[in-house]
Each structure stands twice: as structure tokens, then as C-alpha cells.
Design a protein around this motif. Structure first.
Motif, PDB file in Angstrom:
ATOM      1  N   LEU A  42     -16.494   7.119 -47.302  1.00  8.26           N
ATOM      2  CA  LEU A  42     -15.020   6.395 -46.976  1.00  8.26           C
ATOM      3  C   LEU A  42     -15.204   5.259 -48.434  1.00  8.26           C
ATOM      4  CD1 LEU A  42     -12.518   5.385 -45.838  1.00  8.26           C
ATOM      5  CD2 LEU A  42     -13.659   3.637 -44.078  1.00  8.26           C
ATOM      6  N   LEU A  43     -15.872   4.545 -48.659  1.00 12.12           N
ATOM      7  CA  LEU A  43     -15.478   4.223 -50.564  1.00 12.12           C
ATOM      8  C   LEU A  43     -15.654   5.095 -51.287  1.00 12.12           C
ATOM      9  CD1 LEU A  43     -16.841   1.558 -51.998  1.00 12.12           C
ATOM     10  CD2 LEU A  43     -18.226   2.352 -52.069  1.00 12.12           C
ATOM     11  N   GLU A  44     -15.475   6.407 -51.486  1.00  8.98           N
ATOM     12  CA  GLU A  44     -15.202   7.262 -52.215  1.00  8.98           C
ATOM     13  C   GLU A  44     -13.489   7.745 -51.774  1.00  8.98           C
ATOM     14  OE1 GLU A  44     -18.052  10.711 -52.104  1.00  8.98           O
ATOM     15  OE2 GLU A  44     -19.827   9.945 -52.135  1.00  8.98           O
ATOM     16  N   GLN A  45     -13.681   8.041 -50.729  1.00 12.13           N
ATOM     17  CA  GLN A  45     -11.757   8.340 -50.446  1.00 12.13           C
ATOM     18  C   GLN A  45     -11.175   7.027 -50.970  1.00 12.13           C
ATOM     19  OE1 GLN A  45     -12.391   9.160 -45.935  1.00 12.13           O
ATOM     20  NE2 GLN A  45     -13.128  10.551 -46.680  1.00 12.13           N
ATOM     21  N   ILE A  46     -11.594   6.188 -50.724  1.00 14.54           N
ATOM     22  CA  ILE A  46     -10.312   4.719 -50.604  1.00 14.54           C
ATOM     23  C   ILE A  46     -10.939   4.614 -52.865  1.00 14.54           C
ATOM     24  CG2 ILE A  46     -10.761   2.180 -51.275  1.00 14.54           C
ATOM     25  CD1 ILE A  46     -12.385   1.876 -48.544  1.00 14.54           C
ATOM     26  N   VAL A  47     -11.380   5.012 -53.547  1.00 10.78           N
ATOM     27  CA  VAL A  47     -11.676   4.727 -55.249  1.00 10.78           C
ATOM     28  C   VAL A  47     -10.984   6.544 -54.706  1.00 10.78           C
ATOM     29  CG1 VAL A  47     -12.648   5.582 -57.170  1.00 10.78           C
ATOM     30  CG2 VAL A  47     -13.193   3.923 -55.249  1.00 10.78           C
ATOM     31  N   ALA A  48     -10.533   7.220 -54.316  1.00 10.59           N
ATOM     32  CA  ALA A  48      -9.575   8.522 -54.548  1.00 10.59           C
ATOM     33  C   ALA A  48      -8.258   8.549 -54.626  1.00 10.59           C
ATOM     34  CB  ALA A  48     -10.108   9.542 -54.073  1.00 10.59           C
ATOM     35  N   HIS A  49      -7.735   8.045 -53.043  1.00  5.78           N
ATOM     36  CA  HIS A  49      -6.541   7.973 -52.257  1.00  5.78           C
ATOM     37  C   HIS A  49      -6.158   6.139 -52.596  1.00  5.78           C
ATOM     38  CE1 HIS A  49      -7.348  11.849 -51.818  1.00  5.78           C
ATOM     39  NE2 HIS A  49      -8.117  11.658 -51.514  1.00  5.78           N
ATOM     40  N   ARG A  50      -6.689   4.852 -53.137  1.00  6.82           N
ATOM     41  CA  ARG A  50      -5.961   3.932 -52.380  1.00  6.82           C
ATOM     42  C   ARG A  50      -5.200   3.781 -51.523  1.00  6.82           C
ATOM     43  NH1 ARG A  50      -6.798   1.414 -57.505  1.00  6.82           N
ATOM     44  NH2 ARG A  50      -8.635   2.917 -58.872  1.00  6.82           N
ATOM     45  N   PRO A  51      -5.813   4.126 -50.549  1.00  8.18           N
ATOM     46  CA  PRO A  51      -5.080   3.336 -49.396  1.00  8.18           C
ATOM     47  C   PRO A  51      -5.010   1.962 -49.016  1.00  8.18           C
ATOM     48  CG  PRO A  51      -6.972   3.398 -48.039  1.00  8.18           C
ATOM     49  CD  PRO A  51      -6.935   4.517 -49.864  1.00  8.18           C
ATOM     50  N   GLN A  52      -4.246   1.428 -48.595  1.00  9.37           N
ATOM     51  CA  GLN A  52      -4.046  -0.060 -47.947  1.00  9.37           C
ATOM     52  C   GLN A  52      -4.494  -0.412 -47.003  1.00  9.37           C
ATOM     53  OE1 GLN A  52       0.614  -0.181 -46.726  1.00  9.37           O
ATOM     54  NE2 GLN A  52       0.892   0.448 -48.324  1.00  9.37           N
ATOM     55  N   LEU A  53      -4.706  -0.251 -46.196  1.00  6.23           N
ATOM     56  CA  LEU A  53      -6.076  -0.460 -44.965  1.00  6.23           C
ATOM     57  C   LEU A  53      -7.002   0.571 -44.984  1.00  6.23           C
ATOM     58  CD1 LEU A  53      -5.247  -0.156 -41.733  1.00  6.23           C
ATOM     59  CD2 LEU A  53      -2.851  -1.605 -42.524  1.00  6.23           C
TER      60      LEU A  53
END
Length: 386
Positions: A42-53
């Protein structure tokens, strides 16, 4: 720019959905993600896509994720049931892709519908356990239910707004799973054997369901709700090559089929882009080298879970909810090595025999039936001795 929330982002469907998004960043923005325990992915996905939450399953995972966020990333982090609902109801999301297995997907799906969000549905248990409820809420809110299962996407594509009166029925195709032609005694099947699917790479639960043919039974019930068909209009055929994903029969005797390689990115992309199609999602089949496409009837004696699903669907009420919950518990225990492969049917069928079906008119009715079935399945499993 279509804004997406994905529930189950670290699972097979969720990861492939993000692959589709990554290839078409001009069309999609990821605003919220929900995962289970896999906070590192999930951390990798956050870095790639920058979701709000985002949300994870546990407080511990949320804490570790928060400690690992790179400087400058302001993503809000939630956990548990509250987190699932936060992702499902994220104000900026227009479409919510529900891709978690089992009954876990029901409450966030209903919450998203209640907020007027379209649902890209990759959680078949939601319609199996609460089909009347989900479809009624969707009609009331003017929400679209966009099927992501390859079979239901195929039916959806073949129907393509054709008049309901022109449809005679549908045919759902099934690979047959790993034991279609095997002579092995099914009592001796191990979890490793059941998870060795010949065509698809999926999560553990859906892969075991495919091995018992219960996955196809779930799809029969789901198709009943999605397309408003009677159960006698829904057939199942074994198609080992998994190239024809399903077919629609029309009253004039013609049949339309949707074909493609076994690649879930195609139905994911179609649900997210409808009514358009995205270029380059998957290569088409090579018909010069494809070989034979074969079909056969399912072995309903060797794989009785299929007919058990038809029976539950026809009976209606809480019966599909009871069956779904019993199967979830039995599959979990089979994967843990506590019961045999054949005990999955034994447990599921006895739960239906011992708990009467009741009307379902609310989420509370569904959750009560689900809880009853899980407790009874647990009791039955504890009494099994081999």
C-alpha cells in the motif's frame, strides 16, 4: 478525469486496476485506497498514486504505514471498519471498485451506493448475500452497478442495451478448475493442489471456489440479480481454454459471445471506462495459433457445490447468505488444513439443512443470517473427525 476509490487495492484485482490506471493517467485519478495487512505494498501505491486517504485492516498496520510515509505526502490513514467506510464514502470519488473477497465487501458497497457513487463490482458475494438489497438501493440512488467479473462483463458487453425481450438466456463459461480431468480422489486434495488453477491467477478464496465450482454457482446468483434473469435462463458450460468468457442466447436462435485472453485487466478497464474502451489493455487472441475451443457439461456429481448454489438462489431469502457464509468458513478451514476438500460441501449443505431461510429486507437481516451460518459452520467443523 474520473476519480476512483479502490477497496482491496493490494489484492489481485486491485493491483491490476492500478495497472490500468497507470497506463491512462489522463483519464483516472485515484483518490482513496483500502488494503488489508499488506501496508508495505500500500505504501508503494500511495507513492505512485498520491490518494487523499487510505485504510488498512489494523491499528498496528496503520501506525507502521504512517511512520513510513515519505516527507511531503499528506495522505490520511484510517484502519478497520471505519477505514473501509471512509474509503467507500470518500467525497471526491465518483466510482468505487469493490475488490475484497467475501462478506467484507457488503457494508462499504452499500455505504458507497448510499452516497450516490457508481460501483465497479468485483466482489460477487455482495450480490449473493444481499442481491435484492443492493439492487434496490442502487435503483433508488440512480447508481450504476458495473460488473468486473470476466463472465458478467462478457454478458454485459454482449447485451449492450439490447431489448430485454430479445434475450432467451445466458451461458456462463467455467474453466473447470484444476480437477476437471483429474482422477484424484477429491478427499485427498491438499490446499496446494486446489490453489493450482490452470488458467487464472487469483486470490486463495476465489481459487478454491473455482476448484469446487462454487465460484460458478456464486456467478449464477450474481447474474440473476445483475441481469434480471430467472435461474432456468442461466446455464453453465465448461470451457477449459477460458477464451470465451460467456455468451448470450437470443430468441431468434442466435448467440453472441465475448472472447479474449484470460486477462482481468480487460473487464476492469471496461467497467472503469464504460461506455468507451481503452486502447492497449491486452493483446487479442491469436486465432491462427489458438487451437481448439472445447465445451462440456459440468460434472454435477463430482462437484455438487454448483447445484447447491442453484438451490439457494431459487429458494431466495436468506438462503444464499447462509450458503455464502458457510462456504467462506469451510474454505478458510480447508486452507488451514483442518478439514478435507470434500468437507466444504458437507458443511455448506448441512448449514442449509439446519437453518431455515428467512426474508431479507435490511442489512441487519443479512448480517444476522451471515452470523448464524458462521456459528453453525464452526460447530459442524469442530465435530468432523478424520
Amino acid at each position: 478525469m474520473k476519480r476512483l476509490a479502490i477497496i482491496g487495492s493490494t489484492g489481485s484485482i486491485g493491483r491490476q486496476a492500478l495497472e490500468v490506471v497507470a497506463g491512462h493517467r489522463d483519464k483516472y485519478q485515484v483518490v482513496a485506497l483500502a488494503a488489508g495487512q499488506n501496508w508495505t505494498l500500500l505504501l508503494e501505491q500511495i507513492v505512485a498514486h498520491r490518494p487523499q486517504l487510505v485504510s488498512v485492516a489494523t491499528e498496528q498496520a496503520a501506525r507502521r504505514l504512517g511512520e513510513s510515509l515519505p516527507p511531503g505526502i499528506k495522505t490520511e490513514i484510517y484502519w478497520g471498519e471505519e477505514g473501509l467506510l471512509a474509503v467507500a464514502t470518500c467525497p471526491e470519488a465518483q466510482v468505487v471498485l469493490t475488490a475484497v473477497p467475501g462478506i467484507l465487501g457488503l457494508s462499504p458497497t452499500l455505504a458507497a451506493i448510499n452516497r450516490g457513487k457508481d460501483i465497479a463490482l468485483a466482489n460477487k458475494e455482495t450480490l449473493v448475500a444481499a442481491g435484492s438489497l443492493v439492487m434496490e438501493w442502487a435503483r433508488r440512488q440512480g447508481v450504476a452497478i458495473l460488473p468486473v467479473d470476466s463472465e458478467h462483463s462478457a454478458i454485459w458487453q454482449c447485451l449492450d442495451q439490447k431489448p430485454a425481450g430479445s434475450v432467451a438466456g445466458i451461458i456462463l463459461t467455467a474453466s473447470g478448475g484444476p480437477f476437471r480431468r483429474s482422477n484424484i480422489d477429491l478427499n485427498l486434495v491438499t490446499p496446494e493442489m486446489a490453489l493450482n488453477h490452470p488458467n487464472w491467477r487469483m486470490g486463495k478464496k476465489v481459487t478454491v471456489d473455482s476448484a469446487t465450482l462454487f465460484n460458478k454457482g456464486l456467478e449464477v446468483i450474481e447474474a440473476h440479480w445483475l441481469f434480471g434473469l430467472d435461474y432456468q435462463q442461466i446455464e453453465v458450460v465448461i470451457h477449459p481454454q477460458s477464451i470465451i468468457h460467456s455468451l448470450v442466447k437470443f430468441i431468434d436462435g442466435s448467440v453472441l459471445a465475448q472472447l479474449g485472453l484470460p486477462d482481468m485487466r480487460v473487464p476492469i478497464a471496461y467497467a472503469l471506462s464504460y461506455p468507451e474502451r481503452l486502447p492497449g489493455v491486452s493483446p487479442p487472441p491469436d486465432f491462427y495459433h489458438l487451437g481448439n475451443l472445447t465445451f462440456e457439461a459440468p460434472d454435477r456429481v463430482r462437484f455438487p457445490m454448483l447445484d447447491l448454489a442453484y438451490r439457494a438462489g431459487r429458494e431466495g431469502g436468506s438462503c444464499p447468505t447462509l450458503l455464502n457464509a458457510a462456504n467462506e468458513v469451510a474454505v478458510e478451514q480447508f486452507l488451514a488444513g483442518r478439514i478435507r476438500f470434500t468437507d466444504i460441501f458437507r458443511v455448506a449443505s448441512q448449514v442449509l439443512e439446519r437453518i431455515p431461510s428467512q426474508p431479507v429486507s435490511s442489512l441487519e437481516d443479512v448480517l444476522l443470517a451471515d452470523d448464524q451460518a458462521r456459528k453453525k459452520a464452526g460447530e459442524l467443523i469442530s465435530s468432523i473427525k478424520h
